[in-house]
Design an enzyme around this catalytic site. Structure first.
Site, PDB file in Angstrom:
ATOM      1  N   HIS A 140      -7.954  -5.307  -0.664  1.00 17.25           N
ATOM      2  CA  HIS A 140      -6.642  -4.706  -0.418  1.00 17.25           C
ATOM      3  C   HIS A 140      -5.931  -5.339   0.778  1.00 17.25           C
ATOM      4  O   HIS A 140      -4.703  -5.398   0.821  1.00 17.25           O
ATOM      5  CB  HIS A 140      -6.825  -3.198  -0.188  1.00 17.25           C
ATOM      6  N   ASP A 141      -6.692  -5.819   1.749  1.00 14.39           N
ATOM      7  CA  ASP A 141      -6.095  -6.446   2.937  1.00 14.39           C
ATOM      8  C   ASP A 141      -5.331  -7.729   2.624  1.00 14.39           C
ATOM      9  O   ASP A 141      -4.652  -8.269   3.510  1.00 14.39           O
ATOM     10  CB  ASP A 141      -7.182  -6.759   3.971  1.00 14.39           C
ATOM     11  N   SER A 157       0.836  -1.196   0.000  1.00 15.67           N
ATOM     12  CA  SER A 157       0.000   0.000   0.000  1.00 15.67           C
ATOM     13  C   SER A 157       0.876   1.254   0.000  1.00 15.67           C
ATOM     14  O   SER A 157       1.723   1.417  -0.874  1.00 15.67           O
ATOM     15  CB  SER A 157      -0.937  -0.047   1.210  1.00 15.67           C
ATOM     16  N   ASP A 188      -8.584  -6.579  -5.174  1.00 15.01           N
ATOM     17  CA  ASP A 188      -8.218  -5.269  -4.635  1.00 15.01           C
ATOM     18  C   ASP A 188      -8.738  -4.185  -5.569  1.00 15.01           C
ATOM     19  O   ASP A 188      -8.172  -3.926  -6.620  1.00 15.01           O
ATOM     20  CB  ASP A 188      -6.700  -5.182  -4.487  1.00 15.01           C
ATOM     21  N   ARG A 236     -12.182   5.899   9.808  1.00 15.46           N
ATOM     22  CA  ARG A 236     -11.691   4.528   9.861  1.00 15.46           C
ATOM     23  C   ARG A 236     -12.678   3.565   9.213  1.00 15.46           C
ATOM     24  O   ARG A 236     -12.263   2.645   8.493  1.00 15.46           O
ATOM     25  CB  ARG A 236     -11.449   4.121  11.319  1.00 15.46           C
TER      26      ARG A 236
END
Length: 404
Positions: free
Chosen positions: A384-385, A183, A351, A253
């Site tokens: 994305h994680d 990232s 992602d 968040r």
């Protein structure tokens, strides 16, 4: 080379731990000139190291963290914080309750792991603008003695990399075997290759990009607006007032966390299951669905460990990042012409924040410039994680690349 992998995730290999690691601090000897034209007169950097530095000092790998990470990348902290920095979808399940105090990329750093500390000396630092030991908005302003707040200068990824270069200089390290990160960390790796190309042997940007797509820029803008619209933000000067923008930070968040996931991963884990009852309760303010409760938990945990101003500054920096604009007059092919480092790009099929298309575009530009580049696209469902979760599938790719 593009490799699409759709087989189930294999079990982790039995690899060693780096043990208990204590964060260290160093004060830079010189002020740092920033892209915005201002100087930072005093900078402290938090960092950790793993493995042993070779006599020739030629086995160093710099690991760069993403927006919410810190210097503690591997091993156990001797004084774990109340909230772990080990992000990632289903992190609690992955760690089986042992994540507190464990470094955010522990599965990748250590003996026998992707960044093998039997062979490499790994350095991880909290980035410039951070809130986990490195100088940032919550640090004292030497001119006033009070925290900078929003008087802290606007920073860029290039500024972060210059601070990392200065740290390594203080440690007596002049050249890196590799720079790696996911990232925002991958952006730093790319910046290293362009800005300090003669000092880097290889780079490994994972789930990253040469420029954030407009959708990512938009999501970041929403998250920042949630913070600055909170009255408790107080124009960035909330330190010591007894009030902090926790509500706005929580929303930021939640927005950010959703962008790190995928529709399929949310469906598989939560579906439309209700949280507290067999039927809806007709309430506006309390969570009805499991996914709502999950997001509230993520928000509550995050605001306990992260500074809202740091979120503003780092998200702005990653939105600014654009190799073509910065170094190529708008042309990516021109921007990468000076890169000499071997490059390994890893992307993930699900992602949508840093989609594989961005890595493919970057790989094409590097190949057109005659550069040494490998690209792997891993078929995985977590969005994305994945760069935090699919450690066992990244490991052989990285090991092969580093030993090539």
């Amino acid at each position: 080379m593009i490799a699409s992998m759709s087989t189930p995730t294999p079990p982790k290999s039995a690899a060693g731990s780096v043990g208990t690691v204590e964060t260290q601090f160093i004060d830079l000897a010189e002020p740092l000139r920033l892209d915005c034209g201002r100087d930072l007169p005093a900078i402290r950097i938090a960092y950790e190291t793993y493995g042993r530095l070779s006599p020739a000092r030629d086995n160093v790998i710099l690991v760069c963290h993403a927006l919410s990470g810190d210097a503690h990348a591997a091993g156990y902290s001797p004084a774990p914080t109340a909230a772990s920095t080990r992000d990632g979808f289903r992190a609690d399940e992955r760690d089986a309750g042992k994540g507190r105090g464990l470094g955010w990329w522990d599965g990748m750093i250590g003996p026998g792991k992707a960044f093998d500390t039997d062979h490499f000396f790994v350095v991880s630092s909290n980035l410039l603008g951070g809130c986990r030991g490195t100088t940032g908005p919550s640090s004292p302003n030497p001119a006033t003695g009070r925290p900078y707040g929003s008087d802290f200068p606007v920073i860029t990824v290039a500024d972060m990399v210059r601070a990392e270069r200065a740290l390594l200089g203080e440690l007596g390290i002049t050249r890196l075997a590799a720079v790696a990160g996911g990232s925002l960390g991958g952006m730093q790796a790319l910046e290293w290759a362009v800005q300090f190309g003669d000092q880097v042997g290889a780079i490994i940007p994972i789930a990253s990009t040469h420029a954030l797509h407009p959708q990512g820029v938009a999501w970041n803008a929403i998250a920042r607006s949630a913070i600055t619209a909170d009255p408790d933000w107080q124009h960035g000067h909330y330190y010591g007032t007894g009030r902090a923008p926790t509500a706005g930070m929580g929303v930021a968040r939640m927005v950010g966390h959703i962008t790190y996931l995928s529709a399929s991963s949310l469906k598989d884990k939560f579906g439309r299951r209700l949280q507290f009852a067999d039927d809806i309760r007709y309430t506006l303010t309390e969570p009805e669905f499991e996914v709502e409760s999950y997001l509230r938990y993520q928000a509550d945990s995050f605001v306990k460990r992260f500074d809202a101003n740091t979120y503003l500054y780092t998200s702005r920096a990653l939105s600014y990042f654009d190799l073509a604009r910065q170094y190529g007059g708008g042309q990516l092919a021109h921007a990468v012409r000076g890169i000499s480092a071997r490059t390994l790009l890893i992307a993930f099929s699900s992602d949508w924040l840093y989609p594989p298309a961005g890595s493919e575009e970057l790989a094409a530009a590097l190949r057109a410039a005659g550069k040494d580049v490998d690209l792997h696209v891993i078929d995985a469902p977590y969005g994305h994680d994945c760069f935090l979760l699919e450690e066992s599938r990244q490991t052989p790719m990285i090991q092969k690349f580093l030993t090539r």
